[in-house]
Design an enzyme around this catalytic site. Structure first.
Site, PDB file in Angstrom:
ATOM      1  N   GLY A  62       0.823  -1.204   0.000  1.00  0.00           N
ATOM      2  CA  GLY A  62       0.000   0.000   0.000  1.00  0.00           C
ATOM      3  C   GLY A  62       0.852   1.246   0.000  1.00  0.00           C
ATOM      4  O   GLY A  62       2.075   1.201   0.122  1.00  0.00           O
ATOM      5  N   GLY A  88       0.611   5.540   1.372  1.00  0.00           N
ATOM      6  CA  GLY A  88      -0.131   6.547   2.115  1.00  0.00           C
ATOM      7  C   GLY A  88       0.594   7.868   2.121  1.00  0.00           C
ATOM      8  O   GLY A  88       1.557   8.087   1.378  1.00  0.00           O
ATOM      9  N   GLY A  89       0.128   8.788   3.001  1.00  0.00           N
ATOM     10  CA  GLY A  89       0.693  10.126   3.037  1.00  0.00           C
ATOM     11  C   GLY A  89       2.117  10.175   3.531  1.00  0.00           C
ATOM     12  O   GLY A  89       2.859  11.099   3.220  1.00  0.00           O
ATOM     13  N   MET A  90       2.528   9.178   4.323  1.00  0.00           N
ATOM     14  CA  MET A  90       3.885   9.177   4.857  1.00  0.00           C
ATOM     15  C   MET A  90       4.852   8.387   3.997  1.00  0.00           C
ATOM     16  O   MET A  90       6.033   8.726   3.936  1.00  0.00           O
ATOM     17  CB  MET A  90       3.886   8.610   6.279  1.00  0.00           C
ATOM     18  CG  MET A  90       5.259   8.614   6.941  1.00  0.00           C
ATOM     19  SD  MET A  90       5.266   7.904   8.592  1.00  0.00           S
ATOM     20  CE  MET A  90       4.609   9.255   9.535  1.00  0.00           C
ATOM     21  N   LYS A 104       7.788   0.030   5.965  1.00  0.00           N
ATOM     22  CA  LYS A 104       7.279   1.326   5.517  1.00  0.00           C
ATOM     23  C   LYS A 104       8.480   2.212   5.176  1.00  0.00           C
ATOM     24  O   LYS A 104       9.307   2.514   6.047  1.00  0.00           O
ATOM     25  CB  LYS A 104       6.413   1.995   6.579  1.00  0.00           C
ATOM     26  CG  LYS A 104       5.987   3.412   6.193  1.00  0.00           C
ATOM     27  CD  LYS A 104       4.969   3.999   7.143  1.00  0.00           C
ATOM     28  CE  LYS A 104       3.593   3.493   6.839  1.00  0.00           C
ATOM     29  NZ  LYS A 104       2.536   4.219   7.596  1.00  0.00           N
ATOM     30  N   ASP A 109      -4.102   7.912  14.951  1.00  0.00           N
ATOM     31  CA  ASP A 109      -4.810   7.668  13.690  1.00  0.00           C
ATOM     32  C   ASP A 109      -5.399   6.255  13.675  1.00  0.00           C
ATOM     33  O   ASP A 109      -5.244   5.512  12.722  1.00  0.00           O
ATOM     34  CB  ASP A 109      -3.862   7.863  12.497  1.00  0.00           C
ATOM     35  CG  ASP A 109      -4.617   7.944  11.157  1.00  0.00           C
ATOM     36  OD1 ASP A 109      -5.832   8.237  11.174  1.00  0.00           O
ATOM     37  OD2 ASP A 109      -3.994   7.704  10.108  1.00  0.00           O
TER      38      ASP A 109
END
Length: 538
Positions: free
Chosen positions: A22, A24-26, A42, A136
């Site tokens: 995936g 995401g924003g980070m 990540k 979050d």
């Protein structure tokens, strides 16, 4: 599992990258093989890693996250805190996230719902006990495994914080319908905000959506601050505790430990490890395919055939997709689709009385003829997906080629799907759909839906020579002794093929068209179709 792209790494330190999980924003999350087995990595986006303030906060939050106990969390195992790129390694959980399960399967019930509530409360107890705030918590950050839910990304989001609930890029920190009122109005976060999010997550698991779900961000923010949530759809055994967690006053909410005590009893809640060890989820018939890495001797990275660069096997870099109900294998596709010499059915949609399901004759109809020689299907608030079977009176063959010209006219690029399907329906309660579909940003997949589950049989793979309008899709479907093979071409270019050995595709075959999107996405998907054909294959 998504295919690796040219800019993706193939190795990070001792970890061999297999595919993308995936983005995401980070940063981007990858599945990788480490010295002790599969892990999730990540990798932080470069523009964030280059910011000295962000890098300092990131190091601080990773150090804090490492103190969190493993109970119902995916613990931090390793990290690169200096240099480029920055990354953090966590335990890999072989299961879907709660958000995806709710989209594909609907709400949880019974013991699964209770296990979800207890597991996430256990995770928050461990997180808060280490002096960390998640910030979050939402369904996408809750992974589901047979050994219970696993909360991920705890604490790391704080590295993005620039104050008053805003990120360093100026965006809201958090997901609006899961944010606490004090975070919205004051930018104030703490353990009570995570408890509020727990209430939203459990309500979503019970009903399918957060009690503050809205069409727009401003509406969601207003509802969180001002609305009293309707919890009628929440199981009565959980409703009172969820309501307390959703109190507008953070001081009036229970703590994570109080949540756990309310769920399992005060004495039992003192032994968090024991509680975590007793949680189980029954995911039979629910889970999407899990991933297994290729044996260590096989090459890593973007393994591609020089003759057929878009094969599924190469796109996932040696990763095999497995499911509890059967094994899904891939093999080399012929360069071009089979020749359709025996055409059983065709329709150019010039006649709006040719028998397809129709809500009317307009270009903006949800389901029907356009009046200008096309057929259209669209999603809307009441239906996230629609399908139409070809109105063929004759018995259709077990081995067929289905062809159509598709125009992907509207929809979120990464989440609007349109294509063709092969259906095997034994009766109204037992059916299997195999959908070969493409999205507006030029990726395609083969998906299976049954009366019990829905799962992707292939990753989202790139479509060679993609064009949104006038793309000719060809799907070959063959069933033999319960085994189903589905192959997909875009024009004459091979895209993907999968073999399903599950043996649950029973009943007479049907073929047709479909369009779909995820719930809540706007705008709705709309696909126009033309020149539909079904051909018999030997």
């Amino acid at each position: 599992m998504l295919a690796l792209e040219p800019a993706d790494p193939v190795e990070l330190g001792p970890y061999r990258i297999a595919g993308r999980l995936g983005r995401g924003g980070m940063g981007t999350v990858y599945l990788a093989e480490g010295p002790s087995g599969p892990v999730a990595i990540k990798v932080i986006n470069r523009h964030l890693a280059a910011d000295p303030e962000f890098a300092a906060r990131f190091r601080s939050e990773v150090a804090a996250a490492r103190r969190v106990s493993r109970f119902c969390t995916a613990p931090v195992l390793d990290a690169r805190l200096e240099g480029e790129p920055l990354w953090v390694v966590t335990e890999y959980v072989a299961g879907p996230d709660l958000a995806r399960l709710l989209r594909d399967q609907g709400p949880l019930t019974g013991s699964n719902l209770e296990a979800l509530a207890v597991g996430v409360a256990t995770a928050l107890t461990a997180i808060h006990g280490a002096g960390v705030v998640h910030r979050d918590l939402k369904p996408a950050n809750v992974l589901l495994s047979p050994l219970g839910p696993r909360v991920i990304d705890f604490g790391i989001a704080r590295a993005l914080d620039a104050g008053r609930g805003q990120t360093v890029t100026g965006k809201i920190l958090g997901t609006p319908e899961y944010m606490a009122p004090e975070l919205i109005s004051e930018g104030r976060s703490g353990p009570p905000a995570d408890v509020f999010a727990w209430g939203c997550v459990v309500a979503a698991a019970a009903t399918g959506a957060s009690p503050f779900a809205s069409k727009t961000v401003p509406e969601a923010l207003y509802r969180v601050v001002h609305d009293t949530p309707d919890l009628k759809g929440v199981d009565p055994g959980l409703r009172e505790l969820v309501g307390a967690a959703l109190d507008k006053d953070p001081q009036a909410r229970p703590s994570a430990r109080d949540l756990l005590s309310g769920l399992v009893g005060q004495q039992e809640a003192q032994d968090t490890a024991r509680v975590a060890g007793t949680i189980r989820l029954n995911l039979s018939g629910l889970v999407a395919p899990t991933a297994r890495l290729a044996p260590a001797g096989e090459p890593a990275g973007r393994v591609r055939s020089p003759r057929r660069p878009y094969l599924v096997g190469g796109a996932v870099a040696g990763v095999l997709l497995l499911a509890a109900a059967g094994v899904f294998a891939v093999r080399a596709l012929p360069q071009g689709p089979p020749e359709m010499t025996d055409v059983l059915y065709q329709d150019d949609f010039g006649n709006d009385k040719s028998g397809w399901y129709s809500d009317g004759t307009r270009v903006d109809v949800a389901h029907g003829y356009t009046g200008d020689g096309r057929y259209t299907i669209a999603s809307d608030l009441s239906n996230n997906s629609r399908y139409a079977a070809a109105p063929v009176n004759a018995e259709l063959p077990e081995h067929a080629l289905v062809s159509v010209k598709a125009d992907l006219a509207a929809g979120v690029p990464h989440n609007a799907w349109g294509g063709v399907f092969c259906e095997y329906r034994l009766d109204e309660k037992q059916f299997s759909y195999y959908v070969a579909e493409v999205r507006p940003d030029g990726r395609a997949r083969i998906r299976k839906s049954t009366d019990k589950t829905s799962l992707d049989l292939t990753p989202d793979v790139p479509v060679p020579g993609f064009k949104k309008a006038g793309l000719v899709l060809r799907a070959e479907c063959e069933r033999e002794e319960g085994r189903v093979r589905v192959s997909l071409w875009a024009g004459d270019e091979p895209v993907a093929e999968v073999v399903d050995e599950a043996g649950d595709a029973r009943g007479k075959p049907k073929y047709g068209l479909g369009a779909a999107k995820w719930p809540g996405e706007q705008p709705d998907t709309r696909v126009y179709f033309d020149d539909f054909r079904i051909g018999r294959l030997p």
